[in-house]
Design a protein around this motif. Structure first.
Motif, PDB file in Angstrom:
ATOM      1  N   THR A 269       0.877  -1.166   0.000  1.00 53.69           N
ATOM      2  CA  THR A 269       0.000   0.000   0.000  1.00 53.69           C
ATOM      3  C   THR A 269       0.916   1.218   0.000  1.00 53.69           C
ATOM      4  OG1 THR A 269      -1.755  -1.144   1.164  1.00 53.69           O
ATOM      5  CG2 THR A 269      -1.730   1.253   1.363  1.00 53.69           C
TER       6      THR A 269
ATOM      7  N   VAL B 197      -1.203   5.346   3.333  1.00 53.68           N
ATOM      8  CA  VAL B 197      -1.035   4.721   4.649  1.00 53.68           C
ATOM      9  C   VAL B 197      -1.601   5.629   5.737  1.00 53.68           C
ATOM     10  CG1 VAL B 197       0.657   3.981   6.376  1.00 53.68           C
ATOM     11  CG2 VAL B 197       0.960   3.349   3.968  1.00 53.68           C
ATOM     12  N   PHE B 198      -2.348   5.002   6.623  1.00 53.29           N
ATOM     13  CA  PHE B 198      -2.882   5.744   7.762  1.00 53.29           C
ATOM     14  C   PHE B 198      -1.924   5.529   8.939  1.00 53.29           C
ATOM     15  CE2 PHE B 198      -5.389   5.310  11.737  1.00 53.29           C
ATOM     16  CZ  PHE B 198      -5.719   6.640  11.888  1.00 53.29           C
TER      17      PHE B 198
ATOM     18  N   GLY C 282     -10.630   1.999  10.525  1.00 47.12           N
ATOM     19  CA  GLY C 282     -10.860   0.556  10.586  1.00 47.12           C
ATOM     20  C   GLY C 282      -9.622  -0.314  10.472  1.00 47.12           C
ATOM     21  N   TYR C 283      -8.427   0.272  10.580  1.00 47.15           N
ATOM     22  CA  TYR C 283      -7.218  -0.569  10.501  1.00 47.15           C
ATOM     23  C   TYR C 283      -6.843  -1.133  11.874  1.00 47.15           C
ATOM     24  CZ  TYR C 283      -6.658   1.327   5.846  1.00 47.15           C
ATOM     25  OH  TYR C 283      -6.860   1.669   4.555  1.00 47.15           O
ATOM     26  N   THR C 284      -6.231  -2.296  11.845  1.00 46.87           N
ATOM     27  CA  THR C 284      -5.850  -2.973  13.084  1.00 46.87           C
ATOM     28  C   THR C 284      -4.418  -2.648  13.496  1.00 46.87           C
ATOM     29  OG1 THR C 284      -7.315  -4.753  12.436  1.00 46.87           O
ATOM     30  CG2 THR C 284      -5.749  -5.270  14.159  1.00 46.87           C
ATOM     31  N   ARG C 285      -3.564  -2.384  12.487  1.00 47.44           N
ATOM     32  CA  ARG C 285      -2.153  -2.060  12.783  1.00 47.44           C
ATOM     33  C   ARG C 285      -1.827  -0.687  12.214  1.00 47.44           C
ATOM     34  NH1 ARG C 285      -3.237  -6.440  10.548  1.00 47.44           N
ATOM     35  NH2 ARG C 285      -3.441  -8.224  11.905  1.00 47.44           N
ATOM     36  N   ILE C 286      -1.338   0.188  13.086  1.00 50.38           N
ATOM     37  CA  ILE C 286      -1.101   1.564  12.638  1.00 50.38           C
ATOM     38  C   ILE C 286       0.366   1.944  12.815  1.00 50.38           C
ATOM     39  CG2 ILE C 286      -1.695   4.006  13.076  1.00 50.38           C
ATOM     40  CD1 ILE C 286      -4.169   1.448  14.047  1.00 50.38           C
TER      41      ILE C 286
ATOM     42  N   ILE D   4       2.557  -6.975   9.725  1.00 48.90           N
ATOM     43  CA  ILE D   4       2.723  -5.763   8.920  1.00 48.90           C
ATOM     44  C   ILE D   4       4.218  -5.435   8.837  1.00 48.90           C
ATOM     45  CG2 ILE D   4       2.499  -4.177  10.888  1.00 48.90           C
ATOM     46  CD1 ILE D   4       0.922  -2.276   9.015  1.00 48.90           C
TER      47      ILE D   4
ATOM     48  N   ILE E 134       3.517   0.284   3.073  1.00 46.24           N
ATOM     49  CA  ILE E 134       3.457  -0.820   4.033  1.00 46.24           C
ATOM     50  C   ILE E 134       2.938  -2.056   3.321  1.00 46.24           C
ATOM     51  CG2 ILE E 134       3.093   0.548   6.134  1.00 46.24           C
ATOM     52  CD1 ILE E 134       0.055  -0.423   5.698  1.00 46.24           C
TER      53      ILE E 134
ATOM     54  N   ASP F 288     -12.038  -6.955   3.516  1.00 48.53           N
ATOM     55  CA  ASP F 288     -12.350  -6.882   4.936  1.00 48.53           C
ATOM     56  C   ASP F 288     -13.686  -6.177   5.064  1.00 48.53           C
ATOM     57  OD1 ASP F 288     -10.034  -7.954   5.604  1.00 48.53           O
ATOM     58  OD2 ASP F 288      -9.127  -6.172   6.499  1.00 48.53           O
TER      59      ASP F 288
ATOM     60  N   LYS G 187      -1.801  -0.848  -5.122  1.00 42.16           N
ATOM     61  CA  LYS G 187      -0.841  -1.789  -5.654  1.00 42.16           C
ATOM     62  C   LYS G 187      -0.543  -1.422  -7.094  1.00 42.16           C
ATOM     63  CE  LYS G 187      -2.989  -4.689  -2.434  1.00 42.16           C
ATOM     64  NZ  LYS G 187      -3.956  -5.711  -2.242  1.00 42.16           N
TER      65      LYS G 187
HETATM   66  P1  ATP Z   1      -7.071  -7.295   9.994  1.00 38.50           P
HETATM   67  O1  ATP Z   1      -7.831  -7.717   8.777  1.00 38.50           O
HETATM   68  O2  ATP Z   1      -6.052  -8.266  10.471  1.00 38.50           O
HETATM   69  O3  ATP Z   1      -7.963  -6.750  11.074  1.00 38.50           O
HETATM   70  P2  ATP Z   1      -6.549  -4.775   8.673  1.00 38.50           P
HETATM   71  O4  ATP Z   1      -7.911  -4.898   8.087  1.00 38.50           O
HETATM   72  O5  ATP Z   1      -6.238  -3.530   9.436  1.00 38.50           O
HETATM   73  O6  ATP Z   1      -6.154  -6.033   9.539  1.00 38.50           O
HETATM   74  P3  ATP Z   1      -5.085  -6.081   6.630  1.00 38.50           P
HETATM   75  O7  ATP Z   1      -6.259  -7.001   6.537  1.00 38.50           O
HETATM   76  O8  ATP Z   1      -3.796  -6.638   7.091  1.00 38.50           O
HETATM   77  O9  ATP Z   1      -5.475  -4.825   7.547  1.00 38.50           O
HETATM   78  O10 ATP Z   1      -4.858  -5.336   5.259  1.00 38.50           O
HETATM   79  C1  ATP Z   1      -5.912  -4.905   4.435  1.00 38.50           C
HETATM   80  C2  ATP Z   1      -5.397  -3.859   3.469  1.00 38.50           C
HETATM   81  O11 ATP Z   1      -5.236  -2.654   4.201  1.00 38.50           O
HETATM   82  C3  ATP Z   1      -4.030  -4.197   2.900  1.00 38.50           C
HETATM   83  O12 ATP Z   1      -3.976  -3.797   1.546  1.00 38.50           O
HETATM   84  C4  ATP Z   1      -3.063  -3.373   3.733  1.00 38.50           C
HETATM   85  O13 ATP Z   1      -1.906  -2.987   3.003  1.00 38.50           O
HETATM   86  C5  ATP Z   1      -3.925  -2.174   4.087  1.00 38.50           C
HETATM   87  N1  ATP Z   1      -3.573  -1.601   5.386  1.00 38.50           N
HETATM   88  C6  ATP Z   1      -3.380  -2.220   6.559  1.00 38.50           C
HETATM   89  N2  ATP Z   1      -3.074  -1.343   7.530  1.00 38.50           N
HETATM   90  C7  ATP Z   1      -3.071  -0.119   6.951  1.00 38.50           C
HETATM   91  C8  ATP Z   1      -2.847   1.232   7.422  1.00 38.50           C
HETATM   92  N3  ATP Z   1      -2.549   1.482   8.683  1.00 38.50           N
HETATM   93  N4  ATP Z   1      -2.927   2.233   6.509  1.00 38.50           N
HETATM   94  C9  ATP Z   1      -3.237   1.992   5.235  1.00 38.50           C
HETATM   95  N5  ATP Z   1      -3.467   0.770   4.730  1.00 38.50           N
HETATM   96  C10 ATP Z   1      -3.395  -0.284   5.575  1.00 38.50           C
END
Ligand code: ATP
Length: 420
Positions: free
Chosen positions: A202, A207-208, A227-231, A293, A306, A322, A400
């Motif tokens: 991404t 990136v957030f 809505g992201y899990t890893r920041i 991540i 990322i 997701d 991508k």
């Molecule tokens: P999970 O599904 O484990 O809860 P998530 O939904 O936060 O995690 P991923 O499922 O790992 O994230 O990734 C989904 C998409 O979001 C991927 O394309 C990833 O690159 C992107 N992504 C994940 N974290 C971030 C972020 N902090 N900022 C921007 N894009 C992100």
């Protein structure tokens, strides 16, 4: 004279018989052979055996075909010389070639391919008998062919190759044995070893991330919108990532009432990887390090983007959505300012239909995104404007290697309205 003409016609018919038989047997699929074996009893069993040794069958048919073709041409030549003299031989050659092509090759082959079951079942006894009679000849021919191959030093076939398998998969998809989704998956597995993280990450502009001084309370508010899990957590400048905050840890702090705790105190060590890392290695690294991540660095050590486990897995399984990712979009949406938002994966024919445009369709380029990328020759960046004869496209979002959506301004408006 009549005898000779009848002889030539019989030989022509035999030529058709051999050509058709060759096609009928070689066009049987494994499932069809299995079905014929079940349905046709003894004859089905013979078909099964004949197709189990295709070289013997094909050589037998080839010998038969050549004998009758050469026989027909010898008889036709002899007859021509006797009736008209040798000057007419050229005409006979032309006529006979045409007759052999139409009645000895094309027509019977077309028939045989349509009725391959009927054809094989009704010819298999004769072919088996011929195969038995010609066995010494077949053996002699195969031995000579093998000797020539050895003498000319032609390498023995390498057996199964990567290209061979990919071709088979493509072919299987083409004839309908394999669905497109499965065939794409197999092809992606093969490509897996070649793709680098740069291609799937991404991009940093999407990136957030949060500053390390952000408090848990502020972070929760901001994250809930994303809505992201890893920041990724940065130090002053989003280019300087110093940690990763995991939502679970943030929530834990929140439930303990530590809303003033800063991300700095709960963030964990990030994984940094170069853009050139192969995604196969990336997956192994994710598994080993237990973090899903990684921060991708460009050649100068700056943040390029990322990459997460999901990005890597999508490379094989295709897009995974997701809950927070947007799944369905109309291919074309008309916006109040007269422009259109078009999804990059919208098929060109749909756009042409909806907008009355004439974007060219080709075998390899079927989507608008593909067309725009092929037009400029590289993956555009967000905000780039791509000019076409039908109007200007502004790239709205990129993920991508593909264009997610563009803003389209039809040609007639581009002169009097400013570009966005
Ligand atoms: P999970 O599904 O484990 O809860 P998530 O939904 O936060 O995690 P991923 O499922 O790992 O994230 O990734 C989904 C998409 O979001 C991927 O394309 C990833 O690159 C992107 N992504 C994940 N974290 C971030 C972020 N902090 N900022 C921007 N894009 C992100």
């Amino acid at each position: 004279m009549i005898v000779e003409i009848v002889g030539i016609l019989v030989l022509l018919a035999l030529s058709g018989f051999f050509s058709g038989t060759e096609t009928a047997f070689t066009s049987l699929s494994d499932t069809r052979i299995h079905y014929i074996r079940q349905k046709w009893g003894r004859r089905g069993e013979l078909v099964f055996r004949a197709t189990a040794a295709p070289e013997r069958l094909l050589t037998t048919v080839l010998i038969g075909n050549n004998i009758v073709n050469i026989g027909a041409s010898v008889m036709a030549s002899a007859l021509t010389i006797r009736l008209f003299g040798s000057a007419a031989l050229a005409a006979t050659t032309g006529i006979l070639t045409l007759l052999v092509l139409v009645f000895g090759e094309v027509a019977p082959k077309q028939l045989a391919i349509v009725h391959n079951e009927w054809w094989t079942v009704h010819t298999v006894r004769l072919i088996t008998l011929l195969e038995l009679l010609l066995r010494p000849v077949v053996w002699a021919i195969s031995s000579i062919a093998a000797l020539i191959t050895r003498l000319t030093g032609a390498a023995s076939s390498p057996g199964i190759t990567r290209e061979g398998i990919l071709y088979l998969v493509k072919h299987a998809e083409h004839v309908g044995i394999l669905e497109n989704s499965k065939s794409s998956m197999v092809r992606r597995v093969f490509r897996f070893g070649d793709v680098t993280v740069q291609a799937i990450m991404t991009h940093r502009t999407n990136v957030f991330s949060l500053d390390r001084e952000t408090t848990i309370g502020q972070a929760l508010q901001l994250i809930s919108k994303q809505g992201y899990t890893r920041i990724p957590v940065y130090d002053g400048d989003p280019e300087r990532i110093v940690g990763i905050a995991i939502l679970r840890d943030i929530l834990l702090q929140a439930t303990q009432g530590n809303l003033e705790t800063r991300l700095l105190d709960i963030m964990i060590e990030p994984i940094f990887v170069p853009e050139t890392r192969k995604i196969e290695e990336m997956l192994t690294q994710f598994r080993k390090q237990g973090l899903n991540i990684a921060v991708v660095l460009d050649e100068f050590g700056g943040v390029a983007g990322i990459v997460t486990v999901e990005d890597v897995i999508e490379e094989i399984l295709g897009e995974i959505y997701d809950e927070h990712e947007v799944k369905h979009h109309e291919p074309v949406t008309r916006l109040p300012d007269g422009t259109f938002r078009i999804m990059g994966n919208a098929p060109i024919y749909i756009i042409n239909d909806l907008l009355d445009t004439e974007f060219p369709l080709s075998r390899s380029i079927k989507t608008l995104g593909g067309y725009l990328i092929s037009r400029i020759g590289h993956i555009p960046a967000q905000g780039d404007v791509i000019e076409t004869v039908e109007g200007a496209f502004t790239v709205e979002s990129i993920a991508k290697r593909r264009i997610v959506s563009v803003r389209y301004r039809p040609e007639q408006q581009s002169e009097d309205e400013p570009q966005q």
